[in-house]
Motif scaffolding. Structure first.
Motif, PDB file in Angstrom:
ATOM      1  N   THR A  45     -10.556  67.075  58.850  1.00 20.63           N
ATOM      2  CA  THR A  45     -11.237  66.322  59.528  1.00 20.63           C
ATOM      3  C   THR A  45     -10.596  65.534  60.475  1.00 20.63           C
ATOM      4  N   THR A  46     -11.293  65.220  61.803  1.00 20.17           N
ATOM      5  CA  THR A  46     -11.062  64.621  62.959  1.00 20.17           C
ATOM      6  C   THR A  46     -11.648  63.564  63.340  1.00 20.17           C
ATOM      7  N   ARG A  47     -11.229  62.523  63.931  1.00 16.18           N
ATOM      8  CA  ARG A  47     -12.136  61.375  64.338  1.00 16.18           C
ATOM      9  C   ARG A  47     -11.101  60.462  65.234  1.00 16.18           C
ATOM     10  N   ASN A  48     -11.817  60.013  66.119  1.00 16.52           N
ATOM     11  CA  ASN A  48     -11.034  59.118  67.061  1.00 16.52           C
ATOM     12  C   ASN A  48      -9.716  59.242  67.220  1.00 16.52           C
ATOM     13  N   ARG A  49      -9.364  60.627  67.700  1.00 15.78           N
ATOM     14  CA  ARG A  49      -8.053  61.033  67.980  1.00 15.78           C
ATOM     15  C   ARG A  49      -7.010  60.728  66.692  1.00 15.78           C
ATOM     16  N   GLU A  50      -7.589  60.736  65.416  1.00 16.38           N
ATOM     17  CA  GLU A  50      -6.734  60.718  64.225  1.00 16.38           C
ATOM     18  C   GLU A  50      -7.427  61.969  63.386  1.00 16.38           C
ATOM     19  N   ALA A  51      -6.545  62.430  62.507  1.00 18.19           N
ATOM     20  CA  ALA A  51      -6.970  63.704  61.524  1.00 18.19           C
ATOM     21  C   ALA A  51      -6.590  63.341  60.165  1.00 18.19           C
ATOM     22  N   ARG A  52      -7.155  64.056  59.089  1.00 20.05           N
ATOM     23  CA  ARG A  52      -6.654  63.988  57.801  1.00 20.05           C
ATOM     24  C   ARG A  52      -7.136  65.363  57.013  1.00 20.05           C
ATOM     25  N   LEU A  53      -6.328  65.426  55.815  1.00 15.68           N
ATOM     26  CA  LEU A  53      -6.829  66.619  55.102  1.00 15.68           C
ATOM     27  C   LEU A  53      -7.724  66.212  54.045  1.00 15.68           C
ATOM     28  N   GLU A  54      -8.816  66.384  53.762  1.00 19.03           N
ATOM     29  CA  GLU A  54      -9.630  66.015  52.591  1.00 19.03           C
ATOM     30  C   GLU A  54      -9.491  67.256  51.406  1.00 19.03           C
ATOM     31  N   LEU A  55      -8.715  66.861  50.347  1.00 26.17           N
ATOM     32  CA  LEU A  55      -8.397  67.832  49.262  1.00 26.17           C
ATOM     33  C   LEU A  55      -9.748  68.188  48.581  1.00 26.17           C
ATOM     34  N   ILE A  56     -10.065  69.546  48.516  1.00 28.36           N
ATOM     35  CA  ILE A  56     -11.124  69.971  47.790  1.00 28.36           C
ATOM     36  C   ILE A  56     -10.593  70.275  46.084  1.00 28.36           C
ATOM     37  N   SER A  57      -9.479  70.805  46.178  1.00 23.92           N
ATOM     38  CA  SER A  57      -9.002  71.031  44.950  1.00 23.92           C
ATOM     39  C   SER A  57      -7.512  71.207  44.896  1.00 23.92           C
ATOM     40  N   TRP A  91      -5.336  58.564  57.401  1.00 25.20           N
ATOM     41  CA  TRP A  91      -5.789  59.065  58.563  1.00 25.20           C
ATOM     42  C   TRP A  91      -4.400  59.077  59.423  1.00 25.20           C
ATOM     43  N   TYR A  92      -4.129  60.216  60.307  1.00 23.73           N
ATOM     44  CA  TYR A  92      -2.947  60.207  60.878  1.00 23.73           C
ATOM     45  C   TYR A  92      -3.221  60.588  62.517  1.00 23.73           C
ATOM     46  N   PRO A  95      -1.288  64.118  68.044  1.00 24.71           N
ATOM     47  CA  PRO A  95      -0.294  63.798  69.341  1.00 24.71           C
ATOM     48  C   PRO A  95      -0.903  63.386  70.468  1.00 24.71           C
ATOM     49  N   GLU A  96      -0.067  62.809  71.491  1.00 28.53           N
ATOM     50  CA  GLU A  96      -0.859  62.425  72.543  1.00 28.53           C
ATOM     51  C   GLU A  96      -1.524  63.360  73.395  1.00 28.53           C
ATOM     52  N   GLY A  97      -2.780  62.887  73.904  1.00 32.44           N
ATOM     53  CA  GLY A  97      -3.452  63.768  74.703  1.00 32.44           C
ATOM     54  C   GLY A  97      -4.300  64.809  73.810  1.00 32.44           C
ATOM     55  N   ILE A  98      -4.209  65.032  72.359  1.00 32.07           N
ATOM     56  CA  ILE A  98      -5.059  65.982  71.719  1.00 32.07           C
ATOM     57  C   ILE A  98      -6.375  64.899  71.059  1.00 32.07           C
ATOM     58  N   ASN A  99      -7.643  65.310  71.285  1.00 30.48           N
ATOM     59  CA  ASN A  99      -8.582  64.612  70.793  1.00 30.48           C
ATOM     60  C   ASN A  99      -9.090  64.941  69.474  1.00 30.48           C
ATOM     61  N   ARG A 100      -9.110  66.191  69.142  1.00 27.36           N
ATOM     62  CA  ARG A 100      -9.787  66.798  68.177  1.00 27.36           C
ATOM     63  C   ARG A 100      -9.115  68.154  67.606  1.00 27.36           C
ATOM     64  N   ILE A 101      -9.218  68.552  66.553  1.00 24.86           N
ATOM     65  CA  ILE A 101      -8.658  69.829  65.982  1.00 24.86           C
ATOM     66  C   ILE A 101      -9.810  70.449  65.261  1.00 24.86           C
ATOM     67  N   SER A 106      -7.632  81.856  60.511  1.00 21.32           N
ATOM     68  CA  SER A 106      -6.320  82.236  61.213  1.00 21.32           C
ATOM     69  C   SER A 106      -6.005  81.604  62.806  1.00 21.32           C
ATOM     70  N   VAL A 107      -7.085  80.628  63.084  1.00 17.08           N
ATOM     71  CA  VAL A 107      -6.772  79.676  64.435  1.00 17.08           C
ATOM     72  C   VAL A 107      -7.009  78.149  64.287  1.00 17.08           C
ATOM     73  N   ALA A 108      -6.032  77.434  64.704  1.00 16.33           N
ATOM     74  CA  ALA A 108      -6.372  76.006  64.982  1.00 16.33           C
ATOM     75  C   ALA A 108      -6.672  75.942  66.421  1.00 16.33           C
ATOM     76  N   VAL A 109      -7.818  75.334  66.946  1.00 20.45           N
ATOM     77  CA  VAL A 109      -8.138  74.903  68.158  1.00 20.45           C
ATOM     78  C   VAL A 109      -7.897  73.541  68.433  1.00 20.45           C
ATOM     79  N   LEU A 110      -7.010  73.174  69.358  1.00 26.58           N
ATOM     80  CA  LEU A 110      -6.626  71.818  69.793  1.00 26.58           C
ATOM     81  C   LEU A 110      -7.751  71.343  70.901  1.00 26.58           C
ATOM     82  N   TYR A 111      -8.318  70.286  70.942  1.00 26.29           N
ATOM     83  CA  TYR A 111      -9.162  70.021  72.007  1.00 26.29           C
ATOM     84  C   TYR A 111      -8.459  68.883  72.727  1.00 26.29           C
ATOM     85  N   TYR A 112      -8.272  68.983  73.990  1.00 24.86           N
ATOM     86  CA  TYR A 112      -7.492  67.729  74.834  1.00 24.86           C
ATOM     87  C   TYR A 112      -8.500  67.006  75.497  1.00 24.86           C
TER      88      TYR A 112
END
Length: 112
Positions: A45-57, A91-92, A95-101, A106-112
């Motif tokens: 999950t990402t918000r306000n240029r931060e991200a975290r991993l919400e564990l399901i199991s 929340w973490y 990196p500078e310039g990345i707004n969202r993931i 098989s793909v991570a998309v980084l939004y600048y």
């Protein structure tokens, strides 16, 4: 502090992975057994240029456990290595310039 880690990127911002710790090195082998092999699934999950991993199991050596067990092992490993650590639900800053993931199979998309 982690012996091995693999992460599979799935659809809809989901991830699955494995984390392995050396229980003897962390003095946890008497409490949790020699092998500390965690499997996990979660949602990135990402918000306000931060991200975290919400564990399901989370499972430890094939048995379901509460996410707090993994959090406890990470805390102990960080203390052993003298590394600062925060909780799994924190929340973490991205990196500078990345707004969202966004995660797709098989793909991570980084939004600048």
């Amino acid at each position: 502090m982690i012996d091995a880690m693999t992460v599979d990127l799935l659809d809809d911002n989901r991830v699955a992975g494995k984390i392995r710790f050396d229980a003897a090195r962390l003095n946890l082998d008497a409490l949790l057994g020699e092998a500390l092999n965690f499997d996990f699934q979660g949602i990135v999950t990402t918000r306000n240029r931060e991200a975290r991993l919400e564990l399901i199991s989370v499972s430890l050596n094939g048995q379901p456990v509460q996410p707090e067990v993994l959090d406890y092992v990470i805390d102990l490993a960080a203390a052993y290595y003298g590394t600062p650590v925060s909780g799994l639900n924190d929340w973490y800053a991205l990196p500078e310039g990345i707004n969202r993931i966004a995660v797709k199979k098989s793909v991570a998309v980084l939004y600048y």
